[in-house]
Design an enzyme around this catalytic site. Structure first.
Site, mmCIF file in Angstrom:
data_model
loop_
_atom_site.group_PDB
_atom_site.id
_atom_site.type_symbol
_atom_site.label_atom_id
_atom_site.label_comp_id
_atom_site.label_asym_id
_atom_site.label_seq_id
_atom_site.Cartn_x
_atom_site.Cartn_y
_atom_site.Cartn_z
ATOM 1 N N SER A 165 -0.494 -3.771 12.336
ATOM 2 C CA SER A 165 0.280 -4.846 11.709
ATOM 3 C C SER A 165 1.454 -5.258 12.607
ATOM 4 O O SER A 165 1.870 -4.503 13.482
ATOM 5 C CB SER A 165 0.776 -4.426 10.330
ATOM 6 O OG SER A 165 1.609 -3.311 10.467
ATOM 7 N N LYS A 183 -9.531 -2.351 1.563
ATOM 8 C CA LYS A 183 -9.260 -1.160 2.380
ATOM 9 C C LYS A 183 -10.036 0.053 1.882
ATOM 10 O O LYS A 183 -10.525 0.856 2.664
ATOM 11 C CB LYS A 183 -7.761 -0.859 2.386
ATOM 12 C CG LYS A 183 -6.897 -2.002 2.841
ATOM 13 C CD LYS A 183 -7.205 -2.400 4.254
ATOM 14 C CE LYS A 183 -6.218 -3.445 4.753
ATOM 15 N NZ LYS A 183 -6.548 -3.909 6.106
ATOM 16 N N CYS A 223 1.380 -7.561 14.879
ATOM 17 C CA CYS A 223 0.938 -7.918 16.230
ATOM 18 C C CYS A 223 0.243 -9.274 16.249
ATOM 19 O O CYS A 223 -0.400 -9.634 17.231
ATOM 20 C CB CYS A 223 -0.009 -6.860 16.778
ATOM 21 S SG CYS A 223 0.812 -5.315 17.143
ATOM 22 N N GLY A 224 0.306 -10.023 15.153
ATOM 23 C CA GLY A 224 -0.268 -11.364 15.133
ATOM 24 C C GLY A 224 -1.774 -11.394 14.980
ATOM 25 O O GLY A 224 -2.445 -12.270 15.521
ATOM 26 N N LYS A 225 -2.318 -10.471 14.190
ATOM 27 C CA LYS A 225 -3.779 -10.386 14.051
ATOM 28 C C LYS A 225 -4.375 -11.636 13.385
ATOM 29 O O LYS A 225 -5.340 -12.207 13.886
ATOM 30 C CB LYS A 225 -4.083 -9.146 13.211
ATOM 31 C CG LYS A 225 -5.520 -8.735 13.181
ATOM 32 C CD LYS A 225 -5.631 -7.384 12.467
ATOM 33 C CE LYS A 225 -7.046 -7.105 12.063
ATOM 34 N NZ LYS A 225 -7.101 -6.259 10.872
ATOM 35 N N ARG A 267 0.853 -1.187 0.000
ATOM 36 C CA ARG A 267 0.000 0.000 0.000
ATOM 37 C C ARG A 267 0.889 1.237 0.000
ATOM 38 O O ARG A 267 1.994 1.222 0.534
ATOM 39 C CB ARG A 267 -0.890 0.028 1.242
ATOM 40 C CG ARG A 267 -2.035 -0.975 1.174
ATOM 41 C CD ARG A 267 -3.016 -0.787 2.316
ATOM 42 N NE ARG A 267 -2.438 -1.134 3.597
ATOM 43 C CZ ARG A 267 -2.041 -0.265 4.517
ATOM 44 N NH1 ARG A 267 -2.175 1.035 4.320
ATOM 45 N NH2 ARG A 267 -1.533 -0.679 5.659
ATOM 46 N N HIS A 308 -11.306 -2.138 11.503
ATOM 47 C CA HIS A 308 -10.172 -2.972 11.076
ATOM 48 C C HIS A 308 -10.004 -4.079 12.127
ATOM 49 O O HIS A 308 -9.055 -4.093 12.903
ATOM 50 C CB HIS A 308 -8.938 -2.071 11.006
ATOM 51 C CG HIS A 308 -7.766 -2.667 10.313
ATOM 52 N ND1 HIS A 308 -6.499 -2.149 10.409
ATOM 53 C CD2 HIS A 308 -7.649 -3.741 9.495
ATOM 54 C CE1 HIS A 308 -5.662 -2.871 9.691
ATOM 55 N NE2 HIS A 308 -6.326 -3.846 9.133
ATOM 56 N N GLY A 322 -3.907 -4.000 -1.714
ATOM 57 C CA GLY A 322 -4.499 -2.934 -0.898
ATOM 58 C C GLY A 322 -4.840 -1.683 -1.695
ATOM 59 O O GLY A 322 -5.661 -0.867 -1.271
ATOM 60 N N ASN A 360 6.398 -8.696 1.908
ATOM 61 C CA ASN A 360 4.942 -8.468 1.865
ATOM 62 C C ASN A 360 4.288 -9.353 0.798
ATOM 63 O O ASN A 360 3.278 -8.995 0.205
ATOM 64 C CB ASN A 360 4.648 -6.986 1.592
ATOM 65 C CG ASN A 360 3.186 -6.638 1.839
ATOM 66 O OD1 ASN A 360 2.539 -7.208 2.719
ATOM 67 N ND2 ASN A 360 2.642 -5.710 1.055
ATOM 68 N N SER A 361 4.889 -10.519 0.532
ATOM 69 C CA SER A 361 4.233 -11.429 -0.416
ATOM 70 C C SER A 361 2.985 -11.997 0.248
ATOM 71 O O SER A 361 2.907 -12.105 1.478
ATOM 72 C CB SER A 361 5.187 -12.541 -0.844
ATOM 73 O OG SER A 361 5.723 -13.205 0.272
ATOM 74 N N ARG A 362 2.005 -12.346 -0.577
ATOM 75 C CA ARG A 362 0.668 -12.630 -0.037
ATOM 76 C C ARG A 362 0.072 -13.903 -0.608
ATOM 77 O O ARG A 362 0.432 -14.345 -1.696
ATOM 78 C CB ARG A 362 -0.273 -11.468 -0.407
ATOM 79 C CG ARG A 362 0.147 -10.109 0.148
ATOM 80 C CD ARG A 362 -0.410 -9.905 1.502
ATOM 81 N NE ARG A 362 0.005 -8.665 2.128
ATOM 82 C CZ ARG A 362 -0.699 -8.030 3.072
ATOM 83 N NH1 ARG A 362 -1.862 -8.525 3.459
ATOM 84 N NH2 ARG A 362 -0.251 -6.944 3.639
ATOM 85 N N TYR A 410 -1.311 -3.641 -6.812
ATOM 86 C CA TYR A 410 -1.162 -4.304 -5.514
ATOM 87 C C TYR A 410 -2.502 -4.359 -4.764
ATOM 88 O O TYR A 410 -3.269 -3.391 -4.760
ATOM 89 C CB TYR A 410 -0.115 -3.566 -4.655
ATOM 90 C CG TYR A 410 -0.122 -4.112 -3.248
ATOM 91 C CD1 TYR A 410 0.455 -5.353 -2.962
ATOM 92 C CD2 TYR A 410 -0.771 -3.439 -2.216
ATOM 93 C CE1 TYR A 410 0.392 -5.887 -1.692
ATOM 94 C CE2 TYR A 410 -0.837 -3.968 -0.939
ATOM 95 C CZ TYR A 410 -0.253 -5.198 -0.690
ATOM 96 O OH TYR A 410 -0.331 -5.738 0.566
ATOM 97 N N ASP A 420 -9.742 -9.536 9.104
ATOM 98 C CA ASP A 420 -9.274 -8.173 8.818
ATOM 99 C C ASP A 420 -10.299 -7.070 9.089
ATOM 100 O O ASP A 420 -9.968 -6.069 9.691
ATOM 101 C CB ASP A 420 -8.796 -8.097 7.358
ATOM 102 C CG ASP A 420 -7.892 -6.902 7.102
ATOM 103 O OD1 ASP A 420 -7.123 -6.536 8.011
ATOM 104 O OD2 ASP A 420 -7.958 -6.328 6.002
HETATM 105 C C1 OXD Z 1 -3.189 -4.290 6.076
HETATM 106 C C2 OXD Z 1 -3.654 -5.511 5.396
HETATM 107 O O1 OXD Z 1 -2.279 -3.610 5.562
HETATM 108 O O2 OXD Z 1 -4.593 -6.129 5.896
HETATM 109 O O3 OXD Z 1 -3.746 -3.976 7.142
HETATM 110 O O4 OXD Z 1 -3.098 -5.859 4.342
HETATM 111 MN MN MN Z 2 -5.514 -5.123 7.536
#
Ligand code: OXD
Ligand code: MN
Length: 588
Positions: A251, A209, A253-255, A72, A229, A202, A371-373, A200, A276
């Site tokens: 980010s 987002k 923090c282990g969400k 992002r 969020h 985001g 930041n690979s997804r 990308y 998310d």
């Molecule tokens: C973030 C995501 O950046 O969820 O918060 O990708």
């Molecule tokens: Mn997020």
């Protein structure tokens, strides 16, 4: 007679001048058709999609993005309210007239020779009273396939809309991918997102987002609800009762790991509804009800393994209705499988890095982009809650705000009341880690983990949050958590991961009025004897350190909160100002 959607699409077509227009219908066959198209479409570093080994990774495909387009871009993201003050100090603002001029110029003919995909989609279950109908256009096959995974795409949304024009509009083009011509713009008063120059997630999967947070937060402000969020999870106790909670964490923090946690306490089980975003509405019963507006995960691959998140590994390995996409991970060329740092086992012999170059550990760079997804359907999750598809959502008993703080902040705190809880969210912060550029260990304020996502002035947002609480007859309790408190030697005091269920259990006990709490200046904390420590050996003094509150250490925190809130002064709600002043008095 054409419909409002058709008329809007015609306008976009006149502007972008695509070679072809393709209306997506959301059918299963369509997913595979689009993948075929993507596999034969050449981009800078290979085809848009590359098929991976479907024996070991069913329905998995690899996508590589442009090397300058991997995350992002907050400095290129704009909130275009007519009045600058309405965007607030938390946003980059651009005058909507100026923004439209720039974006119109960039969009003129931008889809020449390309296909314009028209994507009718719903954020939330199509039968939900809280869902929103949306239509976006894009010239990226990757975005088209990803939107099918992340949202509910289908012709049914067009039938629902008929001639209504109150749908959320999105225009997306990858443009020429030049960062100098990259703009992610939002026009909240028109429910419009206009994004050019990035592919990308985001910035380009507009449902996420851009719509579900930035546009939706403003809609919620106008309509009396909240777009947050937050993860949504259900915690089932040994009696089979499930309590639903939401949690906002910045980010690192282990969400996602929290949302898909394996409980370490026998008899307790975690169910997932979202990792998310959550939309929160006051139900007819005076409680807060949550829906996940999304339908998929767009998660960070590095660090995901059978050790850290076995449920996510099972999700992304399960093939179903939609494919699983991997973006910017490395490629094991012998096996034709995805690979990233932190995946179980040693790196394979022959790897291509995320840009497609041969890679060996000696190279010194990361094989997968940090930041690979992965993009995967939530229905593939083995721990999906039975209410996940309920259009009404689930009733929320507790809201949790979290952060990474090695000092001061106790493992768990219950707020005294709703306004104190909103203050806990507003002063939320997290220490920077090596995962992001810049100095490590600095507290970065990120109220409600919404700083980059609130589509209007955050002071107005806090006022709105306070009002929501005051309007509910049965509001959830608000808590803060911190898994990262450390001792004098910098060692974490709490083991985290599956052991966090012990904290969640205390939260549920408090919701049910089953245990008393100890009052401190920072809020209510557990008496150590009320924390279920079955099977976890921890000395009592260490446990006590996790809950210690000594206000003479809080001076710098109070000062930092005051300077953070300063730019919002003119619009800051009295209740937040009073809470901040109280903290300063206590910390003196
Ligand atoms: C973030 C995501 O950046 O969820 O918060 O990708
Ligand atoms: Mn997020």
């Amino acid at each position: 007679m054409s419909t409002a959607v058709e008329r809007w699409i015609e306008e976009q077509e006149r502007l972008a001048k695509p070679a072809k227009v393709y209306w997506m219908d959301g059918s299963e066959g369509e997913a595979w058709r689009l993948l075929e198209i993507g596999m034969s479409e050449e981009r800078l570093n290979g085809p848009v999609f590359q098929k991976l080994d479907h024996q070991t990774w069913p329905t998995a495909y690899l996508h590589r993005s442009h090397q300058t387009d991997v995350a992002r871009v907050e400095h290129l993201t704009f909130i275009c309210h007519p009045n600058r003050e309405d965007a607030g100090p938390n946003n980059n603002w651009m005058d909507p007239v100026k923004a439209k001029k720039i974006l119109s110029k960039l969009s003129d003919g931008c889809m020449a020779g390309r296909t314009m995909y028209v994507i009718p989609y719903m954020m939330g279950h199509p039968d939900s009273p809280y869902a929103k109908a949306c239509v976006m256009v894009t010239d990226s096959t990757y975005v088209a396939v990803s939107m099918r995974i992340m949202t509910r795409v289908g012709t049914r949304i067009l039938d629902k809309l008929r001639n209504r024009d109150d749908f959320i509009k999105g225009f997306h083009s990858i443009g020429d991918l030049n960062p100098d011509r990259r703009y992610i713009t939002h026009f909240p008063h028109e429910s419009l997102v206009w994004s050019v120059g990035s592919g990308y997630g985001g910035n380009a999967l507009l449902g996420k987002k851009c719509v579900a947070l930035r546009i939706a937060s403003y809609l919620g402000y106008k309509q009396g609800w909240l777009a947050e969020h937050m993860v949504i999870m259900g915690i089932e106790d040994h009696r089979g009762n499930t309590t639903y909670i939401t949690a906002a964490l910045p980010s690192a923090c282990g969400k996602t790991n929290l949302a898909m946690m394996e409980s370490a306490l026998p008899g307790y089980r975690v169910w997932t509804l979202g990792d998310d975003i959550s939309w929160l509405n006051i139900g007819p019963d005076g409680r807060l009800w949550a829906i996940n507006p999304e339908a998929g995960y767009f998660g960070v691959a590095p660090g995901t393994s059978m050790q850290t998140n076995p449920n996510m590994m099972k999700t992304i390995r399960r093939g179903a209705f939609n494919p699983t996409l991997f973006t910017n991970v490395a490629l094991d060329t012998d096996r034709n499988e995805p690979w990233w740092e932190g995946l179980d086992g040693a790196p394979p012999e022959n790897l291509l890095d995320w840009q497609g170059n041969p890679w060996k550990p000696e190279v010194g760079t990361k094989a997968a982009h940090p930041n690979s997804r992965f993009t995967a359907s939530i229905v593939n999750s083995p721990m999906l809650d039975k209410e996940a598809e309920n259009p009404k959502g689930v009733p929320i008993s507790a809201i949790i705000f979290g952060g990474r703080r090695t000092r001061l902040i106790p493992l768990v705190v219950e707020s005294f009341n709703w306004s104190h809880g909103v203050f806990l969210g507003a002063r939320m912060g997290s220490e920077t880690t090596a995962a992001a550029a810049g100095k490590v260990g600095v507290v970065r304020r990120d109220p409600m983990a919404m700083l980059p996502f609130c589509g209007y002035n955050m002071a107005d947002y806090w006022r709105h949050y306070l009002n929501i609480g005051h309007r509910m007859s049965r509001p959830p309790k608000i808590f803060s958590v911190n898994w990262f408190r450390a001792d004098e030697n910098g060692k974490f005091l709490w083991p985290g991961f599956g052991e966090n269920i012990r904290v969640l259990k205390w939260i549920i006990d408090r919701v049910n009025g089953a245990v008393p709490a100890r009052e401190t200046a920072a809020g209510l904390v557990p008496r150590v004897e009320d924390l279920d420590m079955t099977g976890l050996d921890m000395p009592k003094d260490r446990l006590e350190k996790l809950f210690a509150v000594d206000m003479k250490d809080w001076k710098s925190e109070a000062d930092e909160v005051r300077s953070f809130l300063k730019p919002y002064r003119g619009r800051l709600p009295g209740e937040i100002r009073e809470q901040a002043e109280k903290l300063e008095r206590q910390a003196r």
